[in-house]
Design a protein around this motif. Structure first.
Motif, PDB file in Angstrom:
ATOM      1  N   LYS A 140       0.824  -1.207   0.000  1.00  0.00           N
ATOM      2  CA  LYS A 140       0.000   0.000   0.000  1.00  0.00           C
ATOM      3  C   LYS A 140       0.858   1.258   0.000  1.00  0.00           C
ATOM      4  O   LYS A 140       1.966   1.270   0.520  1.00  0.00           O
ATOM      5  CB  LYS A 140      -0.889   0.046   1.248  1.00  0.00           C
ATOM      6  CG  LYS A 140      -1.996  -0.967   1.267  1.00  0.00           C
ATOM      7  CD  LYS A 140      -2.846  -0.724   2.525  1.00  0.00           C
ATOM      8  CE  LYS A 140      -4.017  -1.640   2.615  1.00  0.00           C
ATOM      9  NZ  LYS A 140      -4.831  -1.351   3.822  1.00  0.00           N
ATOM     10  N   ASN A 141       0.289   2.326  -0.552  1.00  0.00           N
ATOM     11  CA  ASN A 141       0.938   3.639  -0.460  1.00  0.00           C
ATOM     12  C   ASN A 141       0.417   4.349   0.789  1.00  0.00           C
ATOM     13  O   ASN A 141      -0.384   3.791   1.554  1.00  0.00           O
ATOM     14  CB  ASN A 141       0.710   4.459  -1.740  1.00  0.00           C
ATOM     15  CG  ASN A 141      -0.760   4.789  -1.985  1.00  0.00           C
ATOM     16  OD1 ASN A 141      -1.617   4.656  -1.104  1.00  0.00           O
ATOM     17  ND2 ASN A 141      -1.064   5.215  -3.198  1.00  0.00           N
ATOM     18  N   ASP A 142       0.851   5.587   1.001  1.00  0.00           N
ATOM     19  CA  ASP A 142       0.453   6.338   2.203  1.00  0.00           C
ATOM     20  C   ASP A 142      -1.053   6.604   2.252  1.00  0.00           C
ATOM     21  O   ASP A 142      -1.613   6.808   3.329  1.00  0.00           O
ATOM     22  CB  ASP A 142       1.213   7.662   2.291  1.00  0.00           C
ATOM     23  CG  ASP A 142       2.704   7.447   2.554  1.00  0.00           C
ATOM     24  OD1 ASP A 142       3.073   6.352   3.039  1.00  0.00           O
ATOM     25  OD2 ASP A 142       3.502   8.368   2.266  1.00  0.00           O
ATOM     26  N   PHE A 149     -11.665  -1.582  -2.905  1.00  0.00           N
ATOM     27  CA  PHE A 149     -10.278  -1.132  -2.777  1.00  0.00           C
ATOM     28  C   PHE A 149      -9.872  -0.434  -4.067  1.00  0.00           C
ATOM     29  O   PHE A 149     -10.568  -0.521  -5.077  1.00  0.00           O
ATOM     30  CB  PHE A 149      -9.340  -2.320  -2.495  1.00  0.00           C
ATOM     31  CG  PHE A 149      -9.470  -3.426  -3.504  1.00  0.00           C
ATOM     32  CD1 PHE A 149      -8.672  -3.462  -4.640  1.00  0.00           C
ATOM     33  CD2 PHE A 149     -10.418  -4.425  -3.326  1.00  0.00           C
ATOM     34  CE1 PHE A 149      -8.816  -4.470  -5.569  1.00  0.00           C
ATOM     35  CE2 PHE A 149     -10.564  -5.440  -4.255  1.00  0.00           C
ATOM     36  CZ  PHE A 149      -9.762  -5.472  -5.377  1.00  0.00           C
ATOM     37  N   GLY A 162      -3.295   4.441   1.413  1.00  0.00           N
ATOM     38  CA  GLY A 162      -3.998   3.171   1.638  1.00  0.00           C
ATOM     39  C   GLY A 162      -4.401   2.457   0.362  1.00  0.00           C
ATOM     40  O   GLY A 162      -5.105   1.447   0.417  1.00  0.00           O
ATOM     41  N   ASP A 163      -3.965   2.973  -0.777  1.00  0.00           N
ATOM     42  CA  ASP A 163      -4.248   2.327  -2.061  1.00  0.00           C
ATOM     43  C   ASP A 163      -3.200   1.251  -2.325  1.00  0.00           C
ATOM     44  O   ASP A 163      -2.048   1.366  -1.891  1.00  0.00           O
ATOM     45  CB  ASP A 163      -4.228   3.353  -3.200  1.00  0.00           C
ATOM     46  CG  ASP A 163      -5.302   4.419  -3.019  1.00  0.00           C
ATOM     47  OD1 ASP A 163      -6.378   4.099  -2.478  1.00  0.00           O
ATOM     48  OD2 ASP A 163      -5.043   5.574  -3.420  1.00  0.00           O
ATOM     49  N   TYR A 164      -3.593   0.246  -3.050  1.00  0.00           N
ATOM     50  CA  TYR A 164      -2.681  -0.861  -3.372  1.00  0.00           C
ATOM     51  C   TYR A 164      -1.859  -0.502  -4.592  1.00  0.00           C
ATOM     52  O   TYR A 164      -2.382  -0.039  -5.599  1.00  0.00           O
ATOM     53  CB  TYR A 164      -3.459  -2.151  -3.584  1.00  0.00           C
ATOM     54  CG  TYR A 164      -4.073  -2.627  -2.293  1.00  0.00           C
ATOM     55  CD1 TYR A 164      -3.368  -3.441  -1.420  1.00  0.00           C
ATOM     56  CD2 TYR A 164      -5.345  -2.210  -1.917  1.00  0.00           C
ATOM     57  CE1 TYR A 164      -3.919  -3.838  -0.215  1.00  0.00           C
ATOM     58  CE2 TYR A 164      -5.897  -2.605  -0.703  1.00  0.00           C
ATOM     59  CZ  TYR A 164      -5.179  -3.416   0.138  1.00  0.00           C
ATOM     60  OH  TYR A 164      -5.714  -3.805   1.337  1.00  0.00           O
TER      61      TYR A 164
END
Length: 131
Positions: free
Chosen positions: A43-45, A115, A47-49
């Motif tokens: 994940k990035n900052d 997501f 919260g995305d994958y």
């Protein structure tokens, strides 16, 4: 079904037949399976994958046992048999629906997980699979 008998002396009886129907035993199981899903991946900052998300579905049933687990991608996606984790690579926001049925025919209500998958930032070296 047709049958006949043969004794040790070689005498053969007349052929006879019998009809019967095999049915599943009745069950007092009226409870649908419990289902859940988890989404994993880097994940990035926000919260995305990054590049990919993996959806793992589980189901359990204390009565007759789980018979089938199915999943569908998107609100209108076709239901498919779940045979293992589902990997989503396409960039965008996604919903994966899932459901299960037990051996007594009790169906769990469909649930879903949502997501977002984003592309890796430019200049980021490609991820190497774990060894």
């Amino acid at each position: 079904m047709r049958y006949r008998a043969l004794d040790r002396a070689g005498n053969v009886s007349a052929e006879r037949s019998v009809e019967f129907t095999v049915v599943a035993p009745q069950s007092d199981d009226t409870t649908a399976p419990e289902t859940s899903a988890t989404v994993t991946g880097e994940k990035n900052d926000a919260g995305d994958y990054i590049d990919m998300a993996t959806v793992t579905v589980t189901a359990s049933d204390t009565g007759t046992g789980v018979n089938t687990i199915e999943y569908a991608i998107g609100a209108d996606g076709a239901w498919q048999p779940y045979t293992g984790p589902v990997m989503v690579h396409q960039v965008g926001t996604h919903t994966v629906r899932y459901r299960a049925t037990d051996r007594a025919g009790n169906a769990a209500a469909a649930k879903s997980v949502a997501f977002t998958v984003v592309a890796a930032p430019r200049g980021t070296p490609p991820r190497r699979p774990p060894v």
